[in-house]
Design a protein around this motif. Sequence first.
Motif, PDB file in Angstrom:
ATOM      1  N   GLY A  17       0.795  -1.220   0.000  1.00 51.10           N
ATOM      2  CA  GLY A  17       0.000   0.000   0.000  1.00 51.10           C
ATOM      3  C   GLY A  17       0.823   1.262   0.000  1.00 51.10           C
ATOM      4  O   GLY A  17       0.295   2.363  -0.103  1.00 51.10           O
ATOM      5  N   ASN A  72       3.587   1.807   6.417  1.00 56.91           N
ATOM      6  CA  ASN A  72       2.397   1.297   5.770  1.00 56.91           C
ATOM      7  C   ASN A  72       1.140   1.966   6.310  1.00 56.91           C
ATOM      8  O   ASN A  72       1.058   2.330   7.477  1.00 56.91           O
ATOM      9  N   SER A  73       0.156   2.114   5.445  1.00 53.38           N
ATOM     10  CA  SER A  73      -1.091   2.751   5.835  1.00 53.38           C
ATOM     11  C   SER A  73      -1.994   1.768   6.543  1.00 53.38           C
ATOM     12  O   SER A  73      -2.018   0.585   6.229  1.00 53.38           O
ATOM     13  N   GLN A 125      -7.491   6.540   6.250  1.00 50.83           N
ATOM     14  CA  GLN A 125      -6.154   5.973   6.277  1.00 50.83           C
ATOM     15  C   GLN A 125      -5.247   6.847   7.140  1.00 50.83           C
ATOM     16  O   GLN A 125      -5.358   8.063   7.149  1.00 50.83           O
ATOM     17  N   GLU A 141      -3.886   3.053  -2.925  1.00 47.25           N
ATOM     18  CA  GLU A 141      -5.070   3.122  -2.063  1.00 47.25           C
ATOM     19  C   GLU A 141      -5.907   1.854  -2.191  1.00 47.25           C
ATOM     20  O   GLU A 141      -6.407   1.322  -1.197  1.00 47.25           O
ATOM     21  N   THR A 173      -4.371  -0.896  -0.169  1.00 46.27           N
ATOM     22  CA  THR A 173      -4.551  -0.676   1.268  1.00 46.27           C
ATOM     23  C   THR A 173      -5.945  -1.080   1.722  1.00 46.27           C
ATOM     24  O   THR A 173      -6.113  -1.821   2.701  1.00 46.27           O
ATOM     25  N   GLU A 203       0.463  -6.436   5.394  1.00 42.51           N
ATOM     26  CA  GLU A 203       0.147  -5.073   5.019  1.00 42.51           C
ATOM     27  C   GLU A 203      -0.277  -5.103   3.561  1.00 42.51           C
ATOM     28  O   GLU A 203       0.321  -5.810   2.742  1.00 42.51           O
ATOM     29  N   GLY A 204      -1.297  -4.329   3.207  1.00 39.85           N
ATOM     30  CA  GLY A 204      -1.743  -4.302   1.830  1.00 39.85           C
ATOM     31  C   GLY A 204      -2.102  -5.687   1.338  1.00 39.85           C
ATOM     32  O   GLY A 204      -2.823  -6.434   2.008  1.00 39.85           O
TER      33      GLY A 204
END
Length: 403
Positions: free
Chosen positions: A228, A236-237, A244, A314, A317, A339-340
């Motif tokens: 993401g 990372n988001s 976010q 986005e 994410t 993540e992501g």
Amino acid sequence: MSSYQERYTASVMNTFGPPALVLTRGEGAHVWDADGNEYVDLLGGIAVNALGHGHPALVEAVTTQLQTLGHVSNFFTSEPQVELAERLLELVGVGAGGGKVFFTNSGTEANEAAFKMTRRTGRTHVVAAETSFHGRTMGALALTSKEAYRAPFEPLPGDVTFVPYGDADALAAAVTDQTAAILLEPLQGEAGVNVAPEGYLAAARAIADQHGALLWLDEVQSGMGRTGQWFAFQGNSVVEEGAQRPSRNQVRPDIVTVAKGLGGGFPIGACIGIGAAGDLLQPGNHGTTFGGNPVACAAALAVIRTIEEENLLEHVTVLGQKIRDGLAADPRVTEVRGEGLLIGLDLVSESSADVLLAARRAGFIVNNATPKRIRLAPPLILSEDDANAFLAAWPGILDEAGV
């Protein structure tokens, strides 16, 4: 066994075991086998096919470049090579002039280049993490902790200390004034997706600075939008109540290695030296015939443009959070990490091989990273419909696998 599988066994070296399927075609996040069966590809060539299969932007870029200029030796350069080096320096956050890039054909070659960079410091000691994976060539293998990979090829290049991943105290105890570099993955992919604990990378940066060592981050699997962000070290988001926010582990490394998703399926890797680290390798220190060739660089530029134009950071994410939440809802899943769209989960039993087969019968390709762990690394363009279909099928997959 199909005729192609038999022919594979007879003619291809047995380094991977027998192939599970003969795949013949791909489109988007879907692939088809020789028997006409369709699958949602939730592995993405192990985090390689960032744009899925047959993406028009990638096809056009490779075709046009190959028709224009296919290969030149590194006595010369090309426009795509220079443009890609500049873009990568922008994406890691330093911009053109803030570092230098060495292009390779794969992740292990990127790590080989980085390993040689560490030797140019005049030191030889490297501290790496347990449960790591950095590649199969002899130098990269020396930095990979898994005994089964290492033992058949020892002695390997030495002076490497392995410490438990995520343990900042153990890292601090291992690094000395003779340490050339600390090598870490922000997320350990092959281990089943282990995520660096909050503050761990910042601690590694501080420890490296204290001892004059380099901080080298292997983003071969986690880079190029997979988490993401362009790179996992950028923080990372996290999605919270529809919004976010930046998460932990923002840090500035000295060396970043990347490959896999960089070319979207076309072989290319890069070793990025940030600041003074970019000047460690000088003429005669290293080289490659195919690294940075115009076609591979054009492919990578197309991947970067498409990620930007389709707002895939986005998308990754938000969709990744949805998938992780959906997987975690089943009590037979004891932990979900990632993540992501780099996702790992633990099962209540050592049933991952059965889950892989049940998922395949249901039309989904996943990876059994360890006996209790499943790994997902689908294309960044994975649709919400395909994610919903997988989550809807997931309880039945676990039922069929006897979890």
